[in-house]
Design a protein around this motif. Structure first.
Motif, short mmCIF file in Angstrom:
data_model
loop_
_atom_site.label_atom_id
_atom_site.label_comp_id
_atom_site.label_asym_id
_atom_site.label_seq_id
_atom_site.Cartn_x
_atom_site.Cartn_y
_atom_site.Cartn_z
N ALA A 260 51.73 -89.47 14.34
CA ALA A 260 51.70 -90.94 14.46
C ALA A 260 50.42 -91.51 13.87
CB ALA A 260 51.80 -91.34 15.93
N ASP A 261 50.48 -92.79 13.54
CA ASP A 261 49.28 -93.53 13.16
C ASP A 261 48.55 -93.84 14.49
OD1 ASP A 261 47.49 -95.62 12.77
OD2 ASP A 261 48.70 -96.56 11.20
N LEU A 262 47.46 -93.14 14.75
CA LEU A 262 46.83 -93.24 16.07
C LEU A 262 46.17 -94.60 16.32
CD1 LEU A 262 45.32 -89.72 16.82
CD2 LEU A 262 47.60 -90.61 17.28
N ASP A 263 45.77 -95.28 15.24
CA ASP A 263 45.21 -96.63 15.44
C ASP A 263 46.31 -97.59 15.89
OD1 ASP A 263 42.39 -96.37 14.85
OD2 ASP A 263 43.05 -95.78 12.84
N ASP A 267 46.36 -99.43 19.57
CA ASP A 267 46.52 -100.89 19.71
C ASP A 267 47.72 -101.18 20.62
OD1 ASP A 267 44.42 -101.56 18.06
OD2 ASP A 267 45.67 -101.89 16.28
N ALA A 268 48.82 -100.49 20.34
CA ALA A 268 50.06 -100.75 21.09
C ALA A 268 49.90 -100.40 22.56
CB ALA A 268 51.21 -99.94 20.48
N LEU A 297 43.19 -89.79 20.77
CA LEU A 297 43.94 -90.97 21.21
C LEU A 297 43.26 -91.65 22.39
CD1 LEU A 297 46.51 -92.70 20.85
CD2 LEU A 297 47.65 -91.18 22.48
N VAL A 298 42.84 -90.87 23.38
CA VAL A 298 42.18 -91.45 24.55
C VAL A 298 40.89 -92.16 24.12
CG1 VAL A 298 41.02 -90.93 26.74
CG2 VAL A 298 43.21 -89.87 26.21
N LYS A 300 40.30 -93.63 21.23
CA LYS A 300 40.65 -94.90 20.56
C LYS A 300 41.13 -95.94 21.57
CE LYS A 300 41.88 -92.90 16.04
NZ LYS A 300 41.03 -93.63 15.10
N ILE A 301 41.94 -95.51 22.56
CA ILE A 301 42.46 -96.45 23.56
C ILE A 301 41.29 -96.98 24.40
CG2 ILE A 301 43.87 -96.66 25.65
CD1 ILE A 301 45.83 -94.64 24.45
N THR A 302 40.40 -96.09 24.81
CA THR A 302 39.29 -96.48 25.69
C THR A 302 38.36 -97.46 24.97
OG1 THR A 302 39.44 -94.32 26.70
CG2 THR A 302 37.47 -95.59 27.20
N GLN A 303 38.08 -97.14 23.72
CA GLN A 303 37.20 -98.01 22.92
C GLN A 303 37.77 -99.42 22.85
OE1 GLN A 303 37.45 -96.95 18.84
NE2 GLN A 303 35.26 -97.23 18.46
#
Ligand code: NAD
Length: 496
Positions: A260-263, A267-268, A297-298, A300-303
């Protein structure tokens, strides 16, 4: 302090019950009104108004009914800011989110404006010799809509536009936590020219609901709320011979595959996890990170989640408060329970500094990583700004978790592999599925509904399911020419 009353026969009605409940502004903690809680006599009076209006409304031509629907649509569109402000004041969601809620309700009104087409029946000529058959769909009578706190305008609008357009009369029983939108909508209907008694509002709690479920004048019930109450409403309503659709709670999983596109996925997850402070039945509450994407992933989500501004929904913020102090505290207790059970708190919303009054019901975005399926943060519907991340080895592990879950409202997969996406929407046991779309709420002309403990009954909300739910079919067999059938013939008629 304002008193929030019932609405019957086209005007406000105070009722005879002495019971009331406080309505609060969740961003300030201030009590802003007292809502009436109906007793049985109040409920019967409101139901009687809907029953008395039915015969005339049913006889009203489709052309006239449609004109009223269009007028209601125009008024709602012109004044949606007012309704959004009311929602923010009692629910707490930020203004832009409240505007989104109104827009999605408006889409159902627009769908219902096409009711003449939706109600067309079938006609078969010469089904038997000189015998024709036609089918029609007729309204049921007075119907009840019982709605939850989290969408005080949109969820009622999933049902009443189609119910009214199809010729039924309505009693709306809104949530006692944010009841003012329902009265605003009732006044708008009156302004649009809807005859008195066609749309009524009954304020209250279990006593009001029980009368709606038991009163023989009510022919159908559309309920949305938590699973235990949905099950109760379905069982009691159907045992009284009513048509019931009862939409329940949810635990929505989002699968992120390694390709997947992790960015995009991050965002989602943040938008769908923390929008409306997680108080959406289509909120993502569990991210299933398929190895090896978990750490990245975690991160990017946390940031992203750390940049969310929490505060008063009338200000320039991203996320509002929770609906009540009790609910805020309940959600905070889940975070504690997850931490105690061994989950890692990657982002902690408990100590948030909100842009709002100190007495508001604040809880910031919280991310729990390394959550295990037996923890209460995984098994229970939390309904708050808490996103759990479960690490899984494979796509099959992710699918098995989702399909074993008692809820089946919404789910999403993030991938660039068309074959994996095809497998997922074919195999997953959930009613609404998103492919690289985190909150797959269907448009008004499709139907909205989950599977398993997320919906009791077999009709989903809005779309053609609603037309079917709010009408019943009749087939008429006619013979006008050559009416003789060869004299007496006691045998069962055979088609020639
Ligand atoms: P709730 O079940 O507490 O209340 C829903 C309605 O039921 C309200 O009108 C309430 O007054 C009434 N009610 C509450 N207790 C009752 C009882 N004992 N007997 C009879 N009636 C009773 O739900 P809520 O907290 O207002 O809303 C949140 C819940 O709704 C969440 O579980 C959420 O997932 C669910 N929800 C589901 C959908 C969906 O489409 N499936 C949509 C929105 C919300």
């Amino acid at each position: 302090m304002q008193t929030i009353a019932h609405w019957l026969d086209g005007k406000a009605f105070g009722g005879t019950s002495a019971r009331t409940a406080p309505v609060t502004n969740p961003a300030t903690g201030a009590v802003t009104g007292q809502v009436a809680l109906a007793n049985q006599a109040d409920a019967q009076a409101v139901i009687a108004s809907a029953a008395a209006a039915f015969a005339e409304w049913r006889d009203t031509s489709l052309a006239h009914r449609t004109q009223i629907m269009f007028r209601f649509r125009e008024l709602l569109n012109d004044r949606k800011e007012e309704l959004a402000a009311l929602i923010t004041a009692e629910h707490g969601k930020v203004h832009a989110d409240a505007m989104g809620e109104v827009s999605r309700g408006l889409e159902v009104v627009e769908f219902a404006c096409g009711v003449p087409h939706l109600l067309k029946g079938g006609y078969t000529e010469n089904a038997s010799t000189k015998v024709d058959i036609f089918s029609v769909r007729q309204p049921l009578g007075p119907v009840a809509v019982i709605s939850p706190f989290n969408f005080p305008a949109m969820v009622p609008m999933w049902f009443f536009p189609v119910a009214i357009a199809a010729g039924n009369t309505v009693v709306l029983k809104p949530s006692e936590k944010d009841p003012s939108s329902s009265l605003w909508l009732a006044e708008l209907w009156a302004e649009a020219g809807l005859p008195a008694g066609v749309f009524n509002v009954l304020q209250g709690d279990k006593d009001a609901v029980d009368e709606l479920l038991d009163n023989p004048a009510i022919k159908a019930v559309s309920f949305v709320g938590s699973t235990p109450i949905a099950r109760y409403v379905y069982q009691r309503g159907t045992s009284n011979g009513k048509r019931v659709q009862a939409l329940g709670g949810a635990k929505n999983h989002m699968v992120v595959l390694p390709d997947a596109d992790l960015d995009l996925a991050a965002d989602a997850a943040v938008n769908a996890g923390f929008g409306s402070a997680g108080e959406r039945c289509m909120a993502i509450s569990v991210v299933l990170a398929v190895d090896p994407v978990g750490d990245e992933l975690v991160g990017k989500i946390t940031q992203r989640a750390a940049t969310i501004k929490t505060g008063d929904g009338t200000r320039s913020v991203d996320m509002g408060p929770l609906v009540t102090r009790e609910h805020r505290d309940r959600v905070a207790r889940y975070i504690e329970a997850g931490e105690t059970a061994g989950a890692t708190v990657a982002l902690d919303g408990r100590s948030i500094e909100a842009d709002g009054a100190a007495a508001g019901f604040w809880l910031g975005p919280t991310i729990l990583d390394h959550v295990e399926p037996e923890m209460s943060v995984y098994t229970d519907e939390i309904f708050g700004p808490v996103l759990s991340v479960v690490r899984v080895g494979t796509y099959d592990d992710a699918l098995a978790l989702i399909n074993a879950n008692p809820y089946g409202n919404g789910t999403a997969i993030f991938t660039n592999d068309g074959g994996a996406a095809r497998r997922f929407h074919y195999e997953v046991e959930v009613g609404m599925v998103g492919i690289n779309v985190p909150i797959p709420v269907p448009m008004a002309y499709y139907s909205f509904g989950g599977w398993k403990n997320s919906l009791f009954g077999d009709s989903h909300a809005h779309g053609t399911d609603a037309v079917h739910f709010f009408t019943r079919g009749k087939a008429v067999t006619t013979r006008w020419l050559d009416p003789s059938h060869g004299g007496l013939e006691l045998g069962f008629p055979q088609n020639k």
